[in-house]
Write a protein that holds these residues in place. Structure first.
Motif: not given
Length: 251
Positions: A212-234
């Motif tokens: 959604d961030a890319v398609k709706l708001a046209n951002v160039d990059a998506v930054l995240a922390a906990s979803i990666f640190h705790f392996k919720e999303i690969e």
């Protein structure tokens, strides 16, 4: 078309990676160098390291950490936290960082953007903006989200672009750590006002949020922390699903 980027963010406190909600309630998430190596191997496009507690010995700590990280990874990384001068930026870039993230220091002294951009090039200067909704607008916060500057965030982001920042790292404080999705309204407004790349931060909880961030708001990059640190999303799964939804990714 430029590929969109996935950027894990490591908030550093006392040499460890931590994560909280709305900038509070921090919990340990591991060793930053080990996490950096893991993300590099898993296909992250870039990394961001933010030393979130401005201590007196911060700069020395950051420099040593930058050297250790640079030795372990082969993707670009940005370092931020308590950087106040052109000399400090130079030391970090010479130690292996590809970019620096500036926040409180440029609010206090906006000329630092002009000087840094002229010295090192716009591509090395990331203006970090911590924004919190205030009625119908957003205010800029500094000092790790503890101090409201009263500055209008949208006007400030236009100014950092004009002064020579090459990129904006925009964190929604209202969404930080909540996993309720990025602030699409804020991101859309910013992208209509600036031409430089915008990195969305604050609120990632699902793969759909990133799409959604890319398609709706046209951002160039998506930054995240906990979803990666705790392996919720690969990272691999995230990139593949984003690609399937029609977003150009580096797989």
């Amino acid at each position: 078309m430029l590929t969109k980027r996935i950027i894990p963010c490591l908030d550093i406190k006392n040499g460890r990676t931590v994560k909280g909600i709305n900038f509070e309630g921090l919990r340990d998430a591991g060793d930053p160098v080990e996490l950096a190596k893991r993300y590099s191997e898993e296909g992250a496009d870039e990394l961001v390291f933010l030393d979130i507690t401005a201590t007196l010995e911060k700069r020395k700590t950051l420099v040593e950490l930058v050297k250790r990280i640079a030795a372990e990874i082969n993707i670009p990384f940005t370092v931020g936290g308590g950087i106040k001068t052109v000399d400090e930026i130079e030391e970090l870039l010479k130690s292996g960082a590809d970019k620096v993230s500036l926040n409180s220091s440029i609010v206090k002294d906006p000329e630092l953007i002009n000087k840094a951009s002229a010295t090192f090039g716009a591509q090395a200067i990331v203006a970090a903006v911590d924004a919190k909704k205030n009625g119908n607008s957003w205010n800029v916060y500094v000092k790790g989200g503890t101090e409201d500057t009263g500055l209008n965030a949208l006007e400030w982001m236009q100014e950092v672009e004009e002064r020579g920042a090459g990129e904006i790292l925009l964190t929604s404080m209202d969404r930080d750590g909540t996993k309720s999705g990025f602030d699409i309204e804020l991101l859309e407004k910013v992208n209509k006002l600036v031409r430089i790349p915008v990195i969305a931060s604050g609120g990632a909880g699902t793969i759909q949020h990133c799409i959604d961030a890319v398609k709706l708001a046209n951002v160039d990059a998506v930054l995240a922390a906990s979803i990666f640190h705790f392996k919720e999303i690969e990272i691999k799964d995230l990139k593949e699903q984003m690609q399937r939804s029609g977003i150009e990714m580096r797989i």
